[in-house]
Design a protein around this motif. Structure first.
Motif, PDB file in Angstrom:
ATOM      1  N   LYS A  31       0.846  -1.194   0.000  1.00  0.00           N
ATOM      2  CA  LYS A  31       0.000   0.000   0.000  1.00  0.00           C
ATOM      3  C   LYS A  31       0.877   1.237   0.000  1.00  0.00           C
ATOM      4  CE  LYS A  31      -4.015  -1.679   2.563  1.00  0.00           C
ATOM      5  NZ  LYS A  31      -4.722  -1.615   3.847  1.00  0.00           N
ATOM      6  N   THR A  32       0.522   2.196  -0.843  1.00  0.00           N
ATOM      7  CA  THR A  32       1.103   3.520  -0.698  1.00  0.00           C
ATOM      8  C   THR A  32       0.052   4.355   0.014  1.00  0.00           C
ATOM      9  OG1 THR A  32       0.208   4.325  -2.773  1.00  0.00           O
ATOM     10  CG2 THR A  32       2.347   3.251  -2.872  1.00  0.00           C
ATOM     11  N   ARG A  33       0.252   5.662   0.094  1.00  0.00           N
ATOM     12  CA  ARG A  33      -0.715   6.509   0.806  1.00  0.00           C
ATOM     13  C   ARG A  33      -2.090   6.433   0.163  1.00  0.00           C
ATOM     14  NH1 ARG A  33       0.490   9.961   4.930  1.00  0.00           N
ATOM     15  NH2 ARG A  33      -1.361  11.233   4.777  1.00  0.00           N
ATOM     16  N   GLU A  34      -2.111   6.294  -1.162  1.00  0.00           N
ATOM     17  CA  GLU A  34      -3.393   6.387  -1.850  1.00  0.00           C
ATOM     18  C   GLU A  34      -3.780   5.123  -2.604  1.00  0.00           C
ATOM     19  OE1 GLU A  34      -3.955  10.302  -3.598  1.00  0.00           O
ATOM     20  OE2 GLU A  34      -4.194  10.604  -1.443  1.00  0.00           O
ATOM     21  N   HIS A  35      -2.806   4.248  -2.858  1.00  0.00           N
ATOM     22  CA  HIS A  35      -3.097   3.106  -3.703  1.00  0.00           C
ATOM     23  C   HIS A  35      -2.661   1.789  -3.092  1.00  0.00           C
ATOM     24  CE1 HIS A  35      -3.210   6.298  -6.790  1.00  0.00           C
ATOM     25  NE2 HIS A  35      -4.169   5.557  -7.279  1.00  0.00           N
TER      26      HIS A  35
ATOM     27  N   PRO C  34      -7.315   2.235  -5.882  1.00  0.00           N
ATOM     28  CA  PRO C  34      -7.271   3.301  -4.881  1.00  0.00           C
ATOM     29  C   PRO C  34      -7.813   2.762  -3.564  1.00  0.00           C
ATOM     30  CG  PRO C  34      -8.768   3.849  -6.697  1.00  0.00           C
ATOM     31  CD  PRO C  34      -8.233   2.500  -6.987  1.00  0.00           C
ATOM     32  N   GLU C  39     -10.334   4.085   4.528  1.00  0.00           N
ATOM     33  CA  GLU C  39      -8.891   3.857   4.660  1.00  0.00           C
ATOM     34  C   GLU C  39      -8.132   5.164   4.483  1.00  0.00           C
ATOM     35  OE1 GLU C  39      -7.421  -0.417   3.130  1.00  0.00           O
ATOM     36  OE2 GLU C  39      -8.753   0.582   1.717  1.00  0.00           O
ATOM     37  N   ARG C  40      -8.588   5.974   3.487  1.00  0.00           N
ATOM     38  CA  ARG C  40      -7.856   7.208   3.191  1.00  0.00           C
ATOM     39  C   ARG C  40      -8.063   8.262   4.254  1.00  0.00           C
ATOM     40  NH1 ARG C  40      -7.695   9.279  -2.842  1.00  0.00           N
ATOM     41  NH2 ARG C  40      -9.134   7.671  -3.510  1.00  0.00           N
ATOM     42  N   ASN C  43      -6.015   7.646   7.103  1.00  0.00           N
ATOM     43  CA  ASN C  43      -4.598   7.890   6.870  1.00  0.00           C
ATOM     44  C   ASN C  43      -4.214   9.349   7.042  1.00  0.00           C
ATOM     45  OD1 ASN C  43      -3.439   5.460   6.470  1.00  0.00           O
ATOM     46  ND2 ASN C  43      -3.790   5.402   4.266  1.00  0.00           N
TER      47      ASN C  43
END
Lengths: 280, 293, 297
Positions: A31-35, C34, C39-40, C43
């Motif tokens: 996982k990256t921050r967005e993907h 995405p 989740e986002r 974060n």
């Protein structure tokens, strides 16, 4: 506790003719921050004792991710990786990793202490004097005699990579994992380091899993080459390269294999700059 | 617009068989003694210091500045002497230092514990970053009136505000230090089988040491300022003790030379801690490891 | 027995070559997806911090209510909020905040200018470099609050004394960091500046300051932190000896009256201003400059 168990694993004999590392249908995601990115898809290969096994592919084929998986830093979402028949679950000193980055050496320890640190914490030596003796013998092997009490920041890039290789080899792991270890070096030093690595292999016949994006380096260093397709990484081919060395660079045979791999990788794509570094 | 392209000039190749000996004068010459002295940092700084003292002494004497406003250097030294051996300047200094050390030690321990909790998981990290980013900008001295109500007039209140001034910078810097340890270094540590406490002690702490030390220095600076301020408030509010109080009391008795002597001791302690103690630690660690010049 | 072991010499096992055709990417499904909304959001650091904050407030409120803590010792969250509203209603709080901030900003600005002058002199003349380093080594560790009793004697009980010690608290930290920062600008970057013909002031503005900005900013942050602490401390001492008029005085006055709710209200405002300066001002500047340029993580 964990360290002594790992040490016992190092001592265990390898059954005759059996692979040392088996990778079966491994899919890796991170996982990256967005993907959420799939790096490799259902990759399988086997590494046998004394192999110089190369993972070759363009940037973004997940070869470094695959190496991190074997090292135990990442868990596969499907498939399995076995070292000497035992499932890989966590990082351990039976698979030592050598990185591309120069800052893999602990800056607060001298060359010798960097190696004894590994030996003592990895459970290979319980006595400092034993660790010292092994460390010194490997420092001489990588031709750094006289630099044992130097701190890493005083060394050149090539020397730092030599220390990292000595540290990995001194552990005498089941398999040495090298993640583009020479990619940050200048061309002359890189060539010299490749030759030295082959010399060391002749001497001790360790097993190494080597990641590179350079076809030439793969042919020179590897005895067996796993060619991976880009994004997500899938196995394209597994080739023999034991017959090639610095002596026959430019020979017809060498160039033929080079072209064959090149076509394999870039058949359906616009030529990509071969010197693009570490994007995977 | 057409650009004229000059043709490439073809020249014969050449190769030299032997090189002549280089003939130059004075390849290397040692500098003269005066030049070398002038290049030595301590010599230059001491000269500046001496010059400042001479100007101070001359000015206060020739301009006949009243001792009540600005005492001469000689007067200040005399007052320092008197303070150390006749009055209780030495005891007051010791009182301050004792409380400071106690606060600093406990503060460091709490700061370390907080950062350990923060590395153990993402939730711990969130708690620390929230607490620290809120409480770090709160001047510790502002808590003194509350501390006086909660703990009464005494060392306990002082230690409480000192703790507040140390814990947050230490915890915050240690935490950021841990977070920015490079990925290969982390993987190396785990590769050799280091876990939990041993991983923190053998990889994270040394790798984050520049940041940790910066936190310790900042914590010291805040603690030192808070302590002097707290003693001044104490001194103002009621009978107290310590170096800050000595300055305050001297000034109230219009013994300005005495106040200057107190300031001199404050400067001296601060100087020793920042430029001797911390500098030595830096030389032994960061400079030697090539993490700082 | 030697600790160095010999290993048996083995040759790699010979195997046939394999060639395969990778399956089409479209059959694999999700290669890159995405992350989901939750989740986002989870974060985002500020969301996580706010959650923790709300948690603390709830615990605070619940504890003070359930354990029946006397408001004289530790008022509840709602009590504190009411106190803040009260304080703002009759404009006392606003006047106090503006008094604190006016003195503080004056002192900070004068301190920055003084530091700039000192550092410029030090960059040009070596004697001034020696004077600067000696003076910072001596005066930086001297808490400026210790000068307050003398400042009150020299300049009286007014704003001037406050500004004097504020300047002292700012100037050394800023000058020290800026000077060290300028010294640390790499020779390559200096040569590039000279190469493109920059000299004097233009050289300082276009090469030195941006190259040393990370250090200069951290000096300004430390200077601010010292000034902020000095200001509150000074108001407490002023409050103790005479009439002052800022946030520190608000805390002192109300703690003397045992009006703890108002003490909490004062602390709350101090935290708010501190957080605003630290995050809304300094962090924004950092994000726009040194972090964007990759000079600081």
């Amino acid at each position: 506790m964990a360290a002594s168990a790992a040490a016992a694993a190092i001592e265990a004999p390898i059954p005759e003719g059996a692979p040392i590392l088996e990778v079966q249908g491994v899919t890796l995601q991170y996982k990256t921050r967005e993907h959420l990115i799939t790096a490799t898809y259902r990759v399988d290969f086997s590494v046998y004792p004394a192999d110089r096994f190369v993972l070759l592919g363009p940037s973004g084929c997940g070869k470094s991710t695959l190496l991190k998986g074997v090292a135990g830093f990442m868990k596969p979402v499907e498939g399995e990786m076995r070292l000497k028949g035992r499932r890989i679950a966590a990082p351990g000193p039976d698979r030592v990793m050598v990185f591309q980055e120069f800052d893999q050496l602990l800056p607060w320890k001298t060359v010798r202490q960097n190696i004894t640190f590994a030996l003592r914490n990895g459970g290979r030596c319980s006595r400092e004097s034993d660790a010292d003796e092994i460390a010194m013998s490997y420092i001489r092997k990588v031709k750094l005699g006289g630099f044992e009490n130097t701190y890493p920041h005083m060394l050149s890039g090539g020397m730092k990579q030599r220390v990292a290789i000595a540290r990995g080899m001194a552990m005498e792991p089941d398999i040495l994992l090298m993640d583009e270890p020479f990619a940050s070096l200048d061309a002359l030093t890189r060539r010299q380091m490749q030759e030295e690595l082959l010399g060391l292999w002749e001497e001790t016949r360790f097993t190494v899993l080597f990641v590179t994006h350079s076809i030439e380096e793969a042919l020179l260093v590897g005895s067996r080459i796993l060619v991976l397709s880009p994004h997500p990484g899938q196995v394209k081919a597994e080739l023999n390269a034991n017959q090639h060395s610095h002596a026959n660079v430019g020979s017809a045979e060498f160039t033929a294999l080079q072209t064959r791999i090149h076509d394999m990788l870039f058949a359906d794509r616009v030529l990509e700059d071969e010197t693009v570094r570490r994007g995977s | 617009m057409a650009v004229e392209r000059p043709p490439l000039l073809e020249r014969p190749e050449f190769e030299r068989q032997s090189l002549g000996k280089a003939a130059t004068t004075d390849v290397a010459r040692p500098l003269s003694l005066a030049e070398r002295l002038a290049n030595m940092d301590p010599v230059r700084k001491l000269t500046v210091l001496l010059a400042a003292i001479v100007i101070w002494e001359l000015y206060t004497r020739t301009a006949e500045v009243p001792a009540l406003i600005f005492p001469t250097f000689v007067d200040t030294i005399a007052a320092l002497w008197k303070g150390l051996f006749q009055y209780d300047l030495a005891t007051q200094t010791w009182t301050s230092l004792k409380i400071l050390f106690a606060g600093y030690a406990i503060g460091m321990a709490i700061g370390a514990t907080l950062s350990f909790i923060a590395v153990s998981g993402r939730f711990g990290s969130d708690i620390l970053s929230t607490l620290a980013s809120m409480l770090n900008p709160l001047p510790a001295i502002a808590l003194l009136p509350l501390a006086l109500i909660w703990f009464g007039l005494g060392a306990k209140s002082l230690v409480f505000v000192l703790l507040h001034s140390i814990v947050w910078p230490v915890a915050l810097n240690t935490h950021t230090g841990f977070m920015s340890v490079s990925e290969p270094l982390r993987m190396v540590g785990r590769n050799y089988g280091l876990r939990n406490v041993r991983y923190v002690a053998k990889v994270l702490i040394p790798a984050a040491f520049p940041s940790i030390l910066a936190g310790l220095k900042l914590g010291w600076a805040f603690a030192w300022r808070t302590l002097i301020a707290a003693e001044l408030v104490f001194g103002a509010a009621s009978e107290g003790g310590g170096l800050g109080w000595f300055i305050f009391a001297s000034r109230n008795e219009l013994d300005i030379a005495g106040a200057f002597a107190g300031l001199l001791v404050v400067i001296l302690i601060g100087f020793v801690v920042e430029n001797v103690v911390f500098r030595k630690i830096e030389e032994r660690t960061l400079v030697r490891w090539g993490m700082q010049s | 027995m030697s600790a160095v072991r010999e290993r048996p010499r083995t040759d790699p096992v010979p195997r046939p070559e394999i060639e395969r055709t990778p399956i089409d990417v479209r059959h694999i499904g999700q290669i890159e997806r995405p992350l989901s909304g939750i989740e986002r959001v989870w974060n985002v650091q500020i969301v996580r911090n706010l959650t923790v904050l709300v948690m603390f407030v709830v615990i605070w409120e619940a504890y003070t209510r359930i354990a029946d803590i006397p408001p004289l010792l530790f008022p509840s969250f709602t009590d504190t909020c009411v106190a803040i509203v009260d304080a703002f209603r009759d404009h006392r709080m606003l006047a106090k905040i503006s008094f604190t901030l006016t003195s503080l900003l004056t002192g900070y600005a004068v301190g920055l200018v003084a530091a700039a002058v000192l550092v410029s002199a030090a960059s040009i003349w070596r004697v001034w470099a020696d004077i600067l380093t000696t003076a910072t080594a001596m005066f930086n560790p001297l808490p400026s609050i210790a000068l307050l009793p003398l400042a009150m004697l020299w300049f009286g009980l007014g704003t001037f004394s406050l500004v004097f010690i504020l300047v002292h608290s700012v100037v050394w930290a800023v000058a020290l960091n800026a000077y060290v920062g300028f010294q640390g600008v790499s020779p390559t970057q200096r040569m590039i500046g000279h190469n493109y013909g920059l000299r004097g002031v233009m050289f300082a503005i276009k090469i030195l300051i941006p190259a040393a900005l990370a250090t200069v900013l951290s000096g300004m942050k430390i200077g601010w932190a010292f000034a902020w602490r000095t200001m509150i401390g000074a108001e407490l001492v002023f409050g103790a000896t005479a009439r002052g008029g800022g946030l520190g005085w608000h805390i002192f006055e109300n703690s003397e009256l045992l009006n703890i709710r108002q003490v909490f209200a004062g602390l709350f405002m101090i935290i708010l201003i501190g957080v605003l300066v630290e995050y809304a001002i300094f962090r924004t500047v950092e994000l726009r400059t040194v972090r964007r340029w990759g000079m600081q993580r």
